[in-house]
Design a protein around this motif. Structure first.
Motif, PDB file in Angstrom:
ATOM      1  N   VAL A 217       0.859  -1.173   0.000  1.00  0.00           N
ATOM      2  CA  VAL A 217       0.000   0.000   0.000  1.00  0.00           C
ATOM      3  C   VAL A 217       0.901   1.230   0.000  1.00  0.00           C
ATOM      4  O   VAL A 217       1.802   1.348   0.829  1.00  0.00           O
ATOM      5  N   THR A 218       0.675   2.140  -0.947  1.00  0.00           N
ATOM      6  CA  THR A 218       1.546   3.310  -1.086  1.00  0.00           C
ATOM      7  C   THR A 218       0.770   4.597  -0.847  1.00  0.00           C
ATOM      8  O   THR A 218      -0.462   4.622  -0.888  1.00  0.00           O
ATOM      9  N   PHE A 219       1.528   5.684  -0.617  1.00  0.00           N
ATOM     10  CA  PHE A 219       0.958   6.985  -0.272  1.00  0.00           C
ATOM     11  C   PHE A 219       1.787   8.056  -0.976  1.00  0.00           C
ATOM     12  O   PHE A 219       2.986   8.180  -0.731  1.00  0.00           O
ATOM     13  N   LEU A 248      -1.279  -1.003  -4.155  1.00  0.00           N
ATOM     14  CA  LEU A 248      -2.500  -0.216  -3.997  1.00  0.00           C
ATOM     15  C   LEU A 248      -2.117   1.171  -3.500  1.00  0.00           C
ATOM     16  O   LEU A 248      -1.564   1.307  -2.411  1.00  0.00           O
ATOM     17  N   GLN A 249      -2.399   2.199  -4.303  1.00  0.00           N
ATOM     18  CA  GLN A 249      -2.127   3.571  -3.868  1.00  0.00           C
ATOM     19  C   GLN A 249      -3.369   4.160  -3.222  1.00  0.00           C
ATOM     20  O   GLN A 249      -4.449   4.151  -3.796  1.00  0.00           O
ATOM     21  N   LEU A 250      -3.193   4.672  -2.002  1.00  0.00           N
ATOM     22  CA  LEU A 250      -4.261   5.336  -1.270  1.00  0.00           C
ATOM     23  C   LEU A 250      -3.812   6.740  -0.890  1.00  0.00           C
ATOM     24  O   LEU A 250      -2.619   7.035  -0.874  1.00  0.00           O
ATOM     25  N   GLY A 251      -4.787   7.606  -0.561  1.00  0.00           N
ATOM     26  CA  GLY A 251      -4.449   8.976  -0.200  1.00  0.00           C
ATOM     27  C   GLY A 251      -5.478   9.576   0.734  1.00  0.00           C
ATOM     28  O   GLY A 251      -6.457   8.926   1.136  1.00  0.00           O
ATOM     29  N   ASN A 252      -5.264  10.844   1.068  1.00  0.00           N
ATOM     30  CA  ASN A 252      -6.158  11.535   2.000  1.00  0.00           C
ATOM     31  C   ASN A 252      -7.602  11.568   1.502  1.00  0.00           C
ATOM     32  O   ASN A 252      -8.553  11.479   2.283  1.00  0.00           O
ATOM     33  N   ASP A 254      -9.141   9.302  -0.214  1.00  0.00           N
ATOM     34  CA  ASP A 254      -9.757   7.996   0.032  1.00  0.00           C
ATOM     35  C   ASP A 254     -10.218   7.887   1.480  1.00  0.00           C
ATOM     36  O   ASP A 254     -11.281   7.319   1.770  1.00  0.00           O
ATOM     37  N   ALA A 255      -9.413   8.430   2.404  1.00  0.00           N
ATOM     38  CA  ALA A 255      -9.808   8.413   3.812  1.00  0.00           C
ATOM     39  C   ALA A 255     -11.047   9.266   4.032  1.00  0.00           C
ATOM     40  O   ALA A 255     -11.994   8.860   4.719  1.00  0.00           O
ATOM     41  N   ALA A 256     -11.077  10.456   3.417  1.00  0.00           N
ATOM     42  CA  ALA A 256     -12.217  11.363   3.581  1.00  0.00           C
ATOM     43  C   ALA A 256     -13.491  10.773   2.987  1.00  0.00           C
ATOM     44  O   ALA A 256     -14.592  10.985   3.514  1.00  0.00           O
ATOM     45  N   ALA A 257     -13.348  10.018   1.900  1.00  0.00           N
ATOM     46  CA  ALA A 257     -14.507   9.438   1.220  1.00  0.00           C
ATOM     47  C   ALA A 257     -14.933   8.097   1.810  1.00  0.00           C
ATOM     48  O   ALA A 257     -15.945   7.518   1.381  1.00  0.00           O
ATOM     49  N   GLY A 258     -14.166   7.579   2.763  1.00  0.00           N
ATOM     50  CA  GLY A 258     -14.492   6.276   3.341  1.00  0.00           C
ATOM     51  C   GLY A 258     -14.288   5.134   2.374  1.00  0.00           C
ATOM     52  O   GLY A 258     -14.949   4.092   2.485  1.00  0.00           O
ATOM     53  N   ALA A 259     -13.352   5.292   1.437  1.00  0.00           N
ATOM     54  CA  ALA A 259     -13.179   4.306   0.366  1.00  0.00           C
ATOM     55  C   ALA A 259     -12.036   3.340   0.606  1.00  0.00           C
ATOM     56  O   ALA A 259     -11.831   2.421  -0.195  1.00  0.00           O
ATOM     57  N   TRP A 284      -4.650   4.649   8.791  1.00  0.00           N
ATOM     58  CA  TRP A 284      -5.511   4.050   7.769  1.00  0.00           C
ATOM     59  C   TRP A 284      -6.181   2.766   8.236  1.00  0.00           C
ATOM     60  O   TRP A 284      -7.221   2.373   7.704  1.00  0.00           O
ATOM     61  N   PHE A 285      -5.583   2.075   9.187  1.00  0.00           N
ATOM     62  CA  PHE A 285      -6.231   0.859   9.683  1.00  0.00           C
ATOM     63  C   PHE A 285      -7.581   1.192  10.303  1.00  0.00           C
ATOM     64  O   PHE A 285      -8.548   0.452  10.146  1.00  0.00           O
ATOM     65  N   MET A 286      -7.654   2.335  11.010  1.00  0.00           N
ATOM     66  CA  MET A 286      -8.920   2.764  11.605  1.00  0.00           C
ATOM     67  C   MET A 286      -9.871   3.332  10.562  1.00  0.00           C
ATOM     68  O   MET A 286     -11.054   3.526  10.835  1.00  0.00           O
ATOM     69  N   ALA A 287      -9.357   3.624   9.373  1.00  0.00           N
ATOM     70  CA  ALA A 287     -10.183   4.187   8.298  1.00  0.00           C
ATOM     71  C   ALA A 287     -10.688   3.107   7.349  1.00  0.00           C
ATOM     72  O   ALA A 287     -11.115   3.415   6.237  1.00  0.00           O
ATOM     73  N   GLY A 288     -10.642   1.847   7.771  1.00  0.00           N
ATOM     74  CA  GLY A 288     -11.227   0.775   6.978  1.00  0.00           C
ATOM     75  C   GLY A 288     -10.314  -0.386   6.656  1.00  0.00           C
ATOM     76  O   GLY A 288     -10.790  -1.470   6.293  1.00  0.00           O
ATOM     77  N   LEU A 289      -8.995  -0.215   6.767  1.00  0.00           N
ATOM     78  CA  LEU A 289      -8.097  -1.303   6.368  1.00  0.00           C
ATOM     79  C   LEU A 289      -8.183  -2.491   7.316  1.00  0.00           C
ATOM     80  O   LEU A 289      -8.165  -3.647   6.873  1.00  0.00           O
ATOM     81  N   SER A 290      -8.266  -2.219   8.618  1.00  0.00           N
ATOM     82  CA  SER A 290      -8.362  -3.314   9.587  1.00  0.00           C
ATOM     83  C   SER A 290      -9.590  -4.176   9.311  1.00  0.00           C
ATOM     84  O   SER A 290      -9.505  -5.412   9.244  1.00  0.00           O
ATOM     85  N   GLN A 291     -10.733  -3.532   9.116  1.00  0.00           N
ATOM     86  CA  GLN A 291     -11.966  -4.273   8.867  1.00  0.00           C
ATOM     87  C   GLN A 291     -11.882  -5.064   7.571  1.00  0.00           C
ATOM     88  O   GLN A 291     -12.354  -6.202   7.491  1.00  0.00           O
ATOM     89  N   ALA A 292     -11.271  -4.481   6.547  1.00  0.00           N
ATOM     90  CA  ALA A 292     -11.157  -5.173   5.265  1.00  0.00           C
ATOM     91  C   ALA A 292     -10.306  -6.427   5.391  1.00  0.00           C
ATOM     92  O   ALA A 292     -10.621  -7.474   4.798  1.00  0.00           O
ATOM     93  N   ILE A 293      -9.226  -6.352   6.162  1.00  0.00           N
ATOM     94  CA  ILE A 293      -8.348  -7.508   6.325  1.00  0.00           C
ATOM     95  C   ILE A 293      -9.060  -8.609   7.105  1.00  0.00           C
ATOM     96  O   ILE A 293      -9.009  -9.787   6.730  1.00  0.00           O
ATOM     97  N   VAL A 294      -9.734  -8.239   8.178  1.00  0.00           N
ATOM     98  CA  VAL A 294     -10.465  -9.235   8.965  1.00  0.00           C
ATOM     99  C   VAL A 294     -11.575  -9.863   8.128  1.00  0.00           C
ATOM    100  O   VAL A 294     -11.768 -11.085   8.126  1.00  0.00           O
TER     101      VAL A 294
END
Length: 392
Positions: A217-219, A248-252, A254-259, A284-294
């Protein structure tokens, strides 16, 4: 029955050796000085399984010591502190630490929320100018995002400090900050962030027995993102059995959009062979990555490492909730270093390295007690050191 991956096969065989070697190292050596390349805790001729040496180096990390040279403290000054975004602990933590340090020396202080965007950072700097602040500290944001406001602060005679930031000369322009913090002697900002990526790679190689199949995951929104990636990929390039199988490139935005969660879920489906994930920002883990992995039902078969090591992420790691490790460093120490840098600029002194370094934390190694913030192992009392240098 759960399938056995290189990670799970290697972990049991390696863990006792790693813990024993690290215990010996911690008993026989003092905290490292400001050196960019610490000696590994396991010798290169050790008969250990593949990955033992690099895993021990990841846990040991690279850590310095706070400056001890005295610096005078002017009285009755005000510090205006620009948080990159109070919604992210990686921004709010150093901002609050800088405010605490300013309060400790009797300065007035104010934290302004930059709201994770250049307009917000620029507005905060201009608010500091309008408030006639003596010092403006900007947390983690490069000069190029708000050159005009920094020029206005300079014209007003205000000392500006980039905390964990880069000045405009890195892009070939003129420096506009009065000064920027320095973390470790012997490492510039790029090399320090490269080291983060290297430690991520070391931990992943240790967890997989040297057989990393990485979803990276890149930024790209901040300069440190590519620098982490450079260090990660340079270290993996020396491993013949390691490869990046997806990016996978993510950015601010994506965090704001909940994506973020959905994008990682898709990337995992596209990389079924992945046994590892590296993430450049723990928030980012709190912004959806943790849930996606689980939710992927592959969490037990993935070695997942982040960066920054905030308490909320340490809880995820301890509970096995989609994150297994982090390259941790003290953001509180970073905030205090901003005040020290301001003091030395005001006194006409040379900016000194703070000593802020990095160590990998996982559920079994370098994990602080429940509820405690990350502290280096061996622990360093940077607050006491700074207060002594400041005559407090």
């Amino acid at each position: 029955m759960r399938s056995t991956t290189p990670r799970t096969k290697a972990r049991g065989a390696l863990s006792a050796l790693f813990i024993a070697s690290l215990a010996l190292a911690s008993c026989s050596s003092a905290p490292a000085g400001d050196t960019p390349s610490p000696e590994p805790a396991v010798s290169s001729d050790s008969p250990a399984a593949p990955g033992a040496e690099v895993l021990a180096a990841a846990y040991e990390g690279t850590v310095g010591a706070p400056p001890t040279e005295a610096v005078p403290v002017p009285e009755d000054l005000s510090a205006w502190i620009v948080s990159c975004g109070q919604s992210q602990t990686t921004c709010s933590t150093p901002a609050q630490a800088a405010a605490d340090a300013a309060e400790a020396i009797g300065w007035q202080q104010n934290v302004c929320d930059g709201q994770l965007n250049p307009n917000g950072w620029a507005s905060c700097i201009r608010q500091g100018v309008a408030a006639n602040a003596d010092v403006i500290l900007v947390m983690g944001q490069d000069c190029s995002s708000f050159q005009g406001p920094l020029e206005e602060a300079r014209a007003a005679g205000i000392v500006t400090v980039g905390v964990g930031a880069n000045d405009c000369d890195i892009d070939g322009g003129d420096p506009l900050y009065t000064g920027i913090t320095k973390k470790l002697d012997g490492l510039d900002n790029e090399q320090w962030w490269n080291k983060i990526g290297e430690l991520q790679a070391n931990w992943l190689m240790g967890q997989t027995g040297g057989d990393v199949k990485l979803l990276e995951v890149t930024f790209a929104d901040a300069r440190f993102g590519p620098w982490i990636s450079d260090g990660l990929n340079a270290a993996l390039a020396d491993c013949e059995t390691c490869e990046v199988v997806g990016t996978l490139q993510l950015g601010n935005q994506d965090a704001a959009a909940g994506a973020m969660g959905q994008k990682l879920s898709t990337a995992l489906l596209q990389a079924p062979e992945a046994n590892a994930i590296a993430v450049p920002l723990d928030g980012w883990f709190m912004a959806g990555l943790s849930q996606a992995i689980v939710s992927s039902q592959r969490s037990d078969d993935l070695a997942v490492i982040g960066t920054f090591g905030q308490r909320s992420n340490l809880d995820l790691i301890a509970d096995g909730q989609g994150q297994d490790a982090s390259v941790a460093f003290s953001l509180e120490w970073d905030g205090w270093s901003g005040i020290d840098t301001a003091l030395r600029l005001l006194a006409g002194q040379k900016i000194l390295a703070s000593g802020v370094g990095q160590q990998v934390v996982d559920a079994t190694t370098n994990m602080p007690a429940d509820g405690s913030s990350f502290a280096y192992n061996p622990e360093i009392d940077f607050r006491k050191a700074y207060l002594e240098a400041w005559g407090k």
